[in-house]
Structure formats: C-alpha cells, structure tokens
Design an enzyme around this catalytic site. Sequence first.
Site, PDB file in Angstrom:
ATOM      1  N   SER A 113      23.117  55.106  41.627  1.00  0.00           N
ATOM      2  CA  SER A 113      24.209  54.440  40.748  1.00  0.00           C
ATOM      3  C   SER A 113      24.697  55.258  39.701  1.00  0.00           C
ATOM      4  O   SER A 113      23.918  56.016  39.210  1.00  0.00           O
ATOM      5  CB  SER A 113      23.430  53.181  40.047  1.00  0.00           C
ATOM      6  OG  SER A 113      24.198  52.358  39.273  1.00  0.00           O
ATOM      7  N   ASP A 114      25.978  54.994  39.493  1.00  0.00           N
ATOM      8  CA  ASP A 114      26.824  55.791  38.638  1.00  0.00           C
ATOM      9  C   ASP A 114      27.752  55.181  37.767  1.00  0.00           C
ATOM     10  O   ASP A 114      28.616  54.119  38.696  1.00  0.00           O
ATOM     11  CB  ASP A 114      27.480  57.105  39.206  1.00  0.00           C
ATOM     12  CG  ASP A 114      27.788  57.986  38.046  1.00  0.00           C
ATOM     13  OD1 ASP A 114      26.919  58.853  37.444  1.00  0.00           O
ATOM     14  OD2 ASP A 114      29.261  57.972  37.729  1.00  0.00           O
ATOM     15  N   GLN A 115      27.962  55.127  36.542  1.00  0.00           N
ATOM     16  CA  GLN A 115      29.150  54.252  35.741  1.00  0.00           C
ATOM     17  C   GLN A 115      29.878  55.324  34.826  1.00  0.00           C
ATOM     18  O   GLN A 115      29.515  56.137  34.307  1.00  0.00           O
ATOM     19  CB  GLN A 115      28.092  53.437  34.957  1.00  0.00           C
ATOM     20  CG  GLN A 115      29.070  52.180  34.191  1.00  0.00           C
ATOM     21  CD  GLN A 115      28.312  51.262  33.358  1.00  0.00           C
ATOM     22  OE1 GLN A 115      27.737  51.906  32.364  1.00  0.00           O
ATOM     23  NE2 GLN A 115      28.165  49.999  33.731  1.00  0.00           N
TER      24      GLN A 115
END
Length: 237
Positions: A113-115
């Site tokens: 996951s990356d934001q």
Amino acid sequence: MNKLIAVFSNLDMLEKRMAATFALAARWRYHRRLPVSEPGYLIAMSRPLILASTSRYRKALLEKLGLPFECAAPNVDESVLPGEDAQTLVARLAHAKARAIADQHDQGLIIGSDQVCVCDGRILGKPGTVERAVAQLMAAQGRSVTFYTGLCVLDAASGHAEQLIEPFTVRFRQLDEAAIRRYVEAEQPLDCAGSFKCEGMGIVLFKALEGRDPNALIGLPLIGLIELLAHHGIALP
C-alpha cells in the site's frame, strides 16, 4: 484384575500416541506456516498473509479483519519519477512494495500500500518537521485535498497481482496559523501525508469528508482490500 490393568495400560498408551500425533500435526502446521485457528481469527489462512509495511497505523487497520498476518519492511525507493502523477505513483509503489516482500517468500499473499496527498495538483509528502506540517496545513485551509491510496495484493507463488486505487477527499476548515500550530504541536503528525492524523485529533481540521472508506485516510482502504482478497480466494467473513 489383570485384564482390567491391561485395558488401562492400553488406554494410557493410546492417549500418549494421540498426544504425540497432535504435537506432530502442530509442528507440521508451523513449518508449513499455516496458523492454527485461534479465538479472534475469522478463518485459518491456507497461506501466509504479509503486510508489506511496518506502519503501526496500517497494522492496526489490518487487525480489524480478524486474519492472522505478519509485517515486513519492503525497503523500496519512494521517489517520484519524472512526469509521474499521483495515481501512477501510488499504483507503482504499492506493487513494488508487495513485489519486494514476495521475492523473499515462496508462497503467501503480500499486501502493498502507498498513499499520497494532492492539493491543487501538487503532491504533498510527509512533512518531517513542525514547520513543514504547519505550511502544508496552511496551504490546505478552505480547500479540498484528495488522498490517493494504491493497494496491491500479490500472490508470491504465482506472481499474480490484484490492484486498485482508492481516492478520498477532505475539505478543510478555514483556520488561522495559531490554531494550526496548536494542532501540530499537540499531535505531532510529522510522519503523515497531509500533516494530520484522522484517527486522532485530525477531525478538528475538517469541514467535510468525501469517499467510500474513511480507513483510506489512514493508509489502508479495508473495503478495497476485502475485494482484492476475494479475488485471491479469501472470502470474508
């Protein structure tokens, strides 16, 4: 009497054999990395589930699903490539993080996951310092800021990956610098994109929230994750 003694002796021997069998089965499950179903888990996983992150925020979110899992640091370069927009960036990094952990395992489902936070078309990273946090929040006052979270679930054995990008928009209140500094000093959101903690006091900064999953703000959209896990054969509940 001798027959009775023999019966009890046989029962005792049977009990010992059963105990040894159960112990062997438990060791087999351990070495196969198949966790025994325990209270608090919805299902016993048939393959390891690994979160490619050491973020305490993402770990706390994943625990909500009632699945046994472990965490691992992906050690991926998160630099933005020339000309790369926010959605392309988070999709690429989510897959890269999952791939980095998958390369270390023969089997398992890896969650990457990356934001990033986007304000007026500009990507905002983690502030790192109080002054940068104040500057980010000052720039967001009275505006809408969109968070894009890239999510990837990758099967280490087959290399098959399922991905999505989850948008979530925050509309900020109009606050003065003194109020913003009070918030930053109180909560120290220096490791959070956008310079706030929605799981903490960050709600005091907002006028409205727009999106299907508020968990996305913390970095792991659970509704989307449930969908991706279903594609890999993990049905919840």
